[in-house]
Write a protein that holds these residues in place. Structure first.
Motif, short mmCIF file in Angstrom:
data_model
loop_
_atom_site.label_atom_id
_atom_site.label_comp_id
_atom_site.label_asym_id
_atom_site.label_seq_id
_atom_site.Cartn_x
_atom_site.Cartn_y
_atom_site.Cartn_z
N UNK A 99 34.27 27.28 50.23
CA UNK A 99 35.69 26.90 50.02
C UNK A 99 36.53 28.17 50.10
N UNK A 100 37.84 28.02 50.00
CA UNK A 100 38.72 29.19 50.13
C UNK A 100 38.47 30.18 48.99
N UNK A 101 38.39 31.47 49.31
CA UNK A 101 38.07 32.45 48.25
C UNK A 101 39.28 32.91 47.45
N UNK A 102 40.45 32.28 47.63
CA UNK A 102 41.66 32.79 46.98
C UNK A 102 41.53 32.84 45.45
N UNK A 103 41.00 31.75 44.85
CA UNK A 103 40.91 31.71 43.37
C UNK A 103 39.90 32.75 42.88
N UNK A 104 38.84 32.97 43.66
CA UNK A 104 37.83 33.97 43.31
C UNK A 104 38.48 35.37 43.33
N UNK A 105 39.31 35.62 44.33
CA UNK A 105 39.99 36.92 44.45
C UNK A 105 40.90 37.14 43.23
N UNK A 106 41.57 36.08 42.79
CA UNK A 106 42.47 36.20 41.64
C UNK A 106 41.68 36.65 40.41
N UNK A 107 40.52 36.02 40.17
CA UNK A 107 39.71 36.38 39.00
C UNK A 107 39.25 37.83 39.09
N UNK A 108 38.83 38.24 40.29
CA UNK A 108 38.36 39.63 40.47
C UNK A 108 39.50 40.62 40.23
N UNK A 109 40.70 40.28 40.70
CA UNK A 109 41.85 41.17 40.51
C UNK A 109 42.17 41.31 39.02
N UNK A 110 42.05 40.20 38.30
CA UNK A 110 42.31 40.26 36.85
C UNK A 110 41.29 41.18 36.18
N UNK A 111 40.02 41.07 36.63
CA UNK A 111 38.97 41.94 36.05
C UNK A 111 39.23 43.41 36.36
N UNK A 112 39.64 43.70 37.60
CA UNK A 112 39.89 45.10 38.00
C UNK A 112 41.06 45.66 37.18
N UNK A 113 42.10 44.86 37.00
CA UNK A 113 43.27 45.27 36.20
C UNK A 113 42.83 45.58 34.77
N UNK A 114 41.99 44.70 34.27
CA UNK A 114 41.50 44.84 32.89
C UNK A 114 40.69 46.13 32.74
N UNK A 115 39.86 46.45 33.73
CA UNK A 115 38.97 47.61 33.65
C UNK A 115 39.72 48.93 33.84
N UNK A 116 40.62 48.98 34.82
CA UNK A 116 41.27 50.25 35.14
C UNK A 116 42.55 50.49 34.33
N UNK A 117 43.05 49.44 33.68
CA UNK A 117 44.25 49.62 32.86
C UNK A 117 45.53 49.49 33.66
N UNK A 118 46.66 49.49 32.94
CA UNK A 118 47.96 49.24 33.57
C UNK A 118 48.63 50.55 33.97
#
Length: 1332
Positions: A1042-1061
């Protein structure tokens, strides 16, 4: 009655009109009608009589005009009755046409109504009187006022009403052609013309097939007035519909055994052919029509059908359109392949759109249809075929090197287009005799002239042509002979391909064979090395393919004459004798090569084994040749060390040293030939006869066989004892490639290692599992290993890095056997002997490394060195054997058991097995794509536990996937200390290769993706390379699910969480979807995510472009089309909006992430720029929709605009500020790092320069987006700009905080001066506090 007629004629000839008028008045209407009828039937003087009637009926009197009207009415009916002779009817109509303008308005109106009624009831069958109708209408339109109903209309409006009524009524199919012809002479407005053309096109389906071409012809003449596109589109869509119906009938007819077809295929094709001729003729005369045709094709290539393809190719014969047509077709074909690839690679697109219509299939159908006498299409087909092959054929690599690709599978769109060109030419060659000569000539010309670029695609085509029509080719054998003359100047690969292709012809054409031999003999003495190599190649091919009678059956001769048309009796007495003499003559020519360069000798040694297998009668001659060559380098004294002379193997030119004799290959060839002969004799011995001839032969054989065996045994014995010093090689020797001594030592070392390897193989085969022999083998290996280690060590130190490890001389078959006995042979009697080999870890590692080398060579070139290397069947069998052994070794012996893997800095044996498996799977997918199932099933036979069902390929594939999943799971559950990153990466690579074999719709695929998601969610190892591999696997699977858009959103949230704002004061909400995202890997993963975002943007962009072109074609087409598919349109627009919405949310997360300056930041800026560009495209599309349909904007679009304006754009500007300040700051301001900081400042400034293009581009994209939003707001009357904030990021930027600080300072200084001048109340101080 006759008297009446004559009287009218006589009176009209006289001068007195009054008498004529009086006489005519005396006749009643019926009498007058009878007179006219009789006159017309007899056909005599009818014209004169009608003229007389007209003369005696003055149009200005009521009686006269009524009589004239009566004549018209009666004559029209008379002409349509079909009772008159054609000439008479034509004369009558001609006369009436001349007098029409004299009729008064009401009479004209009556006449016109008569015509319309007659057409409506179908009385205009013959259409003779229709010629009069245009004249009536023209005269009518000139009238000023006519009564219509209760009111009055002018002539023009009345004519309009008539035409409208006529086109709205039912037409008799018989009169369609006549009516179309008639309307050519009627002046029509553009709306009337459009209405008329629509009507005629609707009538196509009601006509008989045979009536279509004349109607097409008339329509084309009619479209000189306008509506060109409509006419062409209508004709094409009619034939497209007929083709589809005919095809369906054929399918159903086969299943239902229907005898009668409503559309006979041959009749339809002939009609299509005639229609094409008419259209091309019209385009020749009317260039506007040609332009319109090409323009409409450009807009809607997706609607292409075999008929329109044939039409395009016919139009290409007109010189001014030729280039345009081929460019159009090229674009359509490559776009079609690209679209197909995009759709196949994305479940999101597959669900959204129906299966793609293949332009390639249309063109192949056109070739098939052109059998029915479409000579005007065939020339275009030939041109198209060569155009595609020239444009999309393989290109030369760097430095003119040709990259050897797999010719079996066309994977990329360009490869598919090139393959299509070849198919078109091959099918054309088979079906059309007139173009055969031209195709053959052009193919051979390209083989000869294109020496700088690869010609493998032309060789494949030539080979297919030979196989499909050898007898036809013999008629053009002179062209092939001409090509032979150029052999010595062609690249070796071309010569090999060409000679392989012509093999079947050489067997039936003596003259061709003779001319080839003359050319090859000349080439033997060519001054160019390539020419001499070509000669050797040619002679070896001939030896392989001309079988001498009596050759042993086991070789199966494999003379590939792949066609039933060529039956050659090579086993007749005469032929075999002639073949033997012929082969011996060639061998004597080849012996001369043994004095030439190493490359030429190498080819000879590589080829002799194959020749012997196919022509065992030549054994004596070949073996004698090899024996005499071997004696030159063999030291016959039994006690002298070393047993080989290395001096004669090299030659010096000036201060450069070259290899002269590839000694290892010579011995290898001798050993393999000898072993094969011994095997054959052994297996043939029980059936051997007792004739004297055979005894003599055997004695001779035993002579050279025993001598060769003695030489090899003596060599083995002495090579074991030989020290490196005996070869002038030891640790102190120089091996640098910079000096001639170093080069010589390198050559010696490689030769000695080659000899050792060949003797290892010979000893193993001769040993028959005896322990003593295996101990000898180990002694040989230890000598080999020592030398190889020195070579590695020395070459590593040199300034000039040396070449890779020399290619091993062990054969693939031997390696396959060796791995099997080392790992899987559990025969009790062999246990003791094999333990000698198994106990040496170095030997096992060496066997595996050679296996890896061979598999890699197979993957890159499609074949391996050594015997059977070119034989694909045997090679594949060896691959299967190795796969099962490596699989068993990996799964049954855990890597934890092995020692020394981690202590020494090199990979463990398990890892090598795994690498071998990965390479085998990859090679198999590339070289034998159809045999993957066979490879896995071979592994399966040797599996002991849990065997899957043999028949079900998917099950079997999944069985192995589970095995590797288990292994990876074991790796991951062991903790980070025991985690072997390289092995885990290999496992992931193998899983991704095997998962390609699963159908995305299968249950196993779903299980695979579920497992991969689970692993990504639970694994938290900080290993960048492994996490990258695992995520890549996840993406490649997910996109087919299926389309990976929702998967990409979750990964982006994780990356934001790990590297900070980017704002350090902001605390990011802790949420972890995927444990694999951690501090160490996040940057790598962000890059992967961005590359995936790019792919999703590609899909969205493609969908919008598709919708735009659809809207454009609907707009230019009929109005009815635009409202046909609102449902489907909505689904695409909805999907595009949703995808972009999810992507914007994901990018919004990344844009707030404090990414490291560098590649990641730049990539993010680029992707943001691209996202805004695609948003702009979407807005432009809606502007187009609003202009044409005036519909309301979807609520989803408003939400998307709000999301982009209020969330993403402000964050983008913050990120730009962050990126610029981050780059300028460079790093921490720690004093200790100052020195390092200075060193890196140049790199940072270079990076900054590179970045500066990404930032302005992004700002430009945002502003373009806002500009088009303003336009859309105006068109749709919806204020979309309310969600937008004005941009602040410019070259001049006002930073609010800095401004406040500056103003504050200014305030302070003012206070100080004021206090000096006069005492003040302390209010400003309060102000200052407030500011602070």
């Amino acid at each position: 009655m006759r008297a009446d007629m004559e009287k009218i004629v006589t009176l009209s000839d006289g001068d007195s009109t009054a008498e004529l008028q009086k006489y005519l008045s005396s006749l009643t209407n019926d009498q007058l009608s009878t007179v006219i009828t009789n006159g017309a039937l007899k056909g005599k003087q009818v014209g004169t009589m009608i003229k007389g009637i007209f003369k005696g009926s003055p149009p200005n009197s009521t009686e006269g005009s009524n009589r004239r009207l009566l004549v018209y009415q009666h004559c029209i009916v008379l002409c349509e009755s079909g009772d008159l002779q054609t000439e008479v009817a034509a004369d009558i109509i001609g006369l009436l046409m001349l007098e029409t303008h004299t009729l008064p308005g009401p009479s004209l109106a009556q006449l016109a109504s008569l015509f319309v009624e007659a057409i409506k009831v179908g009385k205009m069958g013959s259409g003779k009187s229709l010629e009069l109708f245009p004249t009536v209408l023209t005269a009518l339109s000139a009238c000023e006022a006519l009564s219509y109903g209760k009111g009055e209309l002018n002539g023009e409006a009345y004519k309009k009403q008539l035409i409208n009524s006529l086109c709205s009524s039912r037409w008799d199919p018989q009169c369609v052609i006549h009516l179309t012809t008639m309307f050519r002479d009627v002046p029509l407005s553009s709306e009337e013309l459009q209405f008329l053309v629509d009507k005629v096109l609707r009538m196509f389906s009601k006509l008989d097939l045979q009536e279509i071409p004349p109607l097409v012809y008339q329509l084309l003449l009619l479209c000189a007035k306008g509506c060109k596109k409509q006419v062409l589109d209508g004709i094409v869509s009619y034939f497209k519909e007929q083709d589809v119906r005919q095809e369906e009938e054929q399918k159903h007819g086969e299943s239902l055994d229907l005898e009668v077809q409503s559309i006979p295929q041959d009749q339809l094709r002939h009609v299509e052919g005639t229609a094409i001729l008419h259209i091309v003729f019209a385009i020749r005369l009317d260039h506007e029509l040609g332009r319109e045709f090409l323009k409409s094709f450009k807009l809607s290539y997706g609607d292409m059908c075999p008929f329109s393809a044939a039409l395009l190719l016919s139009v290409a014969r007109i010189q001014r359109y030729e280039e345009q047509v081929f460019e159009l077709l090229k674009g359509a074909i490559i776009k079609s392949f690209k679209d197909e690839q995009l759709q196949q690679g994305s479940k999101f697109l597959q669900d959204l759109l129906p299966a793609h219509c293949s332009v390639a299939q249309m063109i192949l159908d056109t070739v098939k249809n052109s059998v029915f006498g479409w000579d005007h299409v065939t020339q275009g087909l030939v041109q198209l075929g060569f155009f595609l092959m020239d444009t999309f054929g393989p290109k030369p690599g760097p430095f003119g090197k040709t990259t050897e690709g797999s010719s079996t599978v066309a994977r990329t769109p360009t490869q598919q287009a090139c393959k299509l060109g070849g198919q078109v030419l091959l099918q054309g060659f088979k079906t059309h005799e007139p173009i055969r000569g031209e195709i053959l000539e052009q193919v051979l010309n390209r083989l000869v002239t294109k020496t700088a670029s690869p010609v493998s695609h032309y060789l494949d085509l030539f080979s297919d042509i030979v196989v499909s029509a050898p007898i036809i080719l013999l008629e053009s054998s002179s062209k092939v002979t001409e090509t032979f003359d150029h052999l010595s100047y062609l690249p070796l690969a071309t010569v090999q391909g060409l000679l392989k292709a012509v093999q079947p012809l050489l067997k039936v054409s003596m003259s061709l064979k003779d001319s080839l031999i003359i050319v090859l003999r000349k080439a033997m003495f060519s001054s160019q090395l390539e020419g001499r190599k070509s000669a050797v190649t040619g002679f070896l091919l001939l030896l392989k393919n001309f079988k001498v009678l009596g050759s042993l059956a086991s070789s199966q001769c494999s003379q590939a004459i792949s066609s039933s048309q060529v039956q050659v009796d090579v086993h007749s007495r005469y032929n075999s004798a002639a073949n033997e003499a012929f082969c011996l003559e060639i061998l004597s020519s080849l012996r001369r090569c043994l004095g030439q360069q190493a490359d030429v000798r190498l080819m000879l040694y590589e080829g002799f084994y194959d020749v012997l297998r196919r022509n065992s009668q030549l054994a004596s001659s070949i073996m004698q040749t090899l024996l005499s060559q071997l004696r030159r380098y063999y030291e016959p004294e039994p006690d002298l060390l070393p047993p080989v002379k290395l001096e004669p193997c090299i030659t010096a030119v000036g201060d450069q040293v070259f290899l002269q004799e590839p000694l290892g290959h010579l011995i290898s060839c001798t050993v393999h030939c000898l072993l094969w002969l011994q095997n054959m004799r052994r297996s043939a011995n029980p059936n051997a006869g007792d004739s004297d001839d055979e005894d003599e032969e055997e004695e001779e054989e035993e002579g050279y066989q025993s001598e060769l065996q003695a030489i090899l045994e003596s060599m083995t014995r002495r090579m074991k004892k030989s020290e490196l010093e005996d070869f002038e090689l030891d640790k102190s020797a120089e091996f640098s490639m910079g000096s001639s001594v170093g080069v010589k030592n390198n050559i010696y070392a490689v030769l000695v290692m080659g000899v050792y390897e060949v003797l290892i193989e010979y000893t193993f085969i001769k040993a028959n599992y005896s322990k003593n022999h295996f101990e000898e083998l180990m002694e040989l290996f230890n000598r080999y290993h020592k030398l190889s280690e020195i070579l590695k060590e020395k070459s590593g130190k040199g300034r000039v890095p040396s070449n890779k490890t020399p290619r091993s001389l062990l054969s693939l078959g031997f390696i396959s056997t060796l791995l099997t006995v080392l790992f899987r042979d559990s025969t009790q009697s062999r246990e003791e002997a094999l333990s000698v080999l198994r106990s040496s870890g170095e030997f096992v590692r060496y066997a595996l490394s050679v296996a890896l080398q061979k598999i890699q060579q197979l993957e890159e070139t499609g074949h391996t060195d050594g015997p059977d290397g070119q034989n694909t069947e045997r090679t594949f069998r060896f691959l299967c054997d190795m796969t099962s052994v490596l699989m068993w070794r990996y799964t049954n012996i855990p890597s934890a058991v092995e020692d020394g893997g981690k202590k020494e800095k090199r990979c463990s044996l398990s890892q090598m097995c795994l690498e071998g498996l990965l390479r085998i799977f990859t090679a198999c997918q590339q070289r034998y794509p159809d045999k993957m199932a066979q490879l896995l099933s071979t592994m399966d036979i040797l599996e002991d536990d849990g065997e899957p069902d043999d028949g079900n390929v998917t099950e079997m594939n999944f069985f192995y996937i589970r095995q590797f999943q288990r292994a990876l799971f074991t790796q991951l559950s062991g903790g980070e200390d025991e985690f072997n990153s390289k092995e885990a990466q290999l496992l992931v690579s193998i899983l991704s290769v095997l998962s390609r074999q699963l159908k995305p719709s299968s249950q196993q695929f779903v299980q695979m993706i579920t497992w991969t998601v689970k692993i990504c969610k639970e694994t938290s190892f900080e290993d960048a390379a492994f996490s990258k591999g695992l995520l890549s696997l996840l993406f490649s699977l997910h996109v087919l699910f299926k389309s990976p858009a929702s998967l990409l959103l979750e990964l982006c949230q994780d990356i934001h969480c790990q590297l900070g704002d980017i704002d350090q004061d902001v605390e990011v909400e802790r949420q972890s979807h995927f444990a694999i995202v951690n501090m160490k890997n996040a940057t790598t993963e962000a890059l992967l995510v961005l590359s995936q975002v790019d792919k999703v943007l590609d899909e969205v962009d493609w969908l919008i472009a598709r919708k735009k072109s659809q809207t454009a074609s609907d707009k230019s087409g009929s109005v009815g089309e635009a409202t046909q598919t609102p449902g489907q349109q909505d689904s695409i627009e909805k999907a595009v909006t949703l995808q972009l919405g999810t992507l914007l949310t994901a990018l919004n997360e990344l844009v707030q992430t404090s990414l490291l300056p560098g590649t990641c930041t730049i990539t993010l800026l680029r992707e943001l720029g691209r996202t805004y560009a695609i948003l702009t495209t979407l807005v432009k599309y809606y502007i187009q929709v609003c202009a044409s349909q005036h519909g309301a904007l979807p609520a989803r679009l408003e939400k998307l605009v709000k999301l982009s304006g209020s969330h993403l754009t402000p964050q983008c500007y913050s990120f730009i500020t962050y990126a610029q300040s981050g780059e300028l700051g460079g790093g921490g301001a720690d004093d200790k790092k100052k020195k390092k900081k200075n060193e890196t400042s140049t790199a940072a400034s270079a990076k900054l320069l590179r970045e500066t293009t990404a930032i302005p581009n992004l700002i430009f994209s945002i502003e373009q987006y806002e500009k088009y939003l303003i336009t859309l707001s105006k068109k749709s009357k919806v204020n979309l700009m309310q969600y937008m904030k004005l941009s602040t990021s410019r070259d001049f930027r006002i930073n609010a905080a800095t401004l406040d600080a500056a103003l504050q300072e200014q305030g302070d200084s003012q206070e100080a001066t004021q206090s000096q001048v006069a005492e003040e109340t302390p209010e400003p101080k309060q102000k200052k506090k407030r500011k602070q």
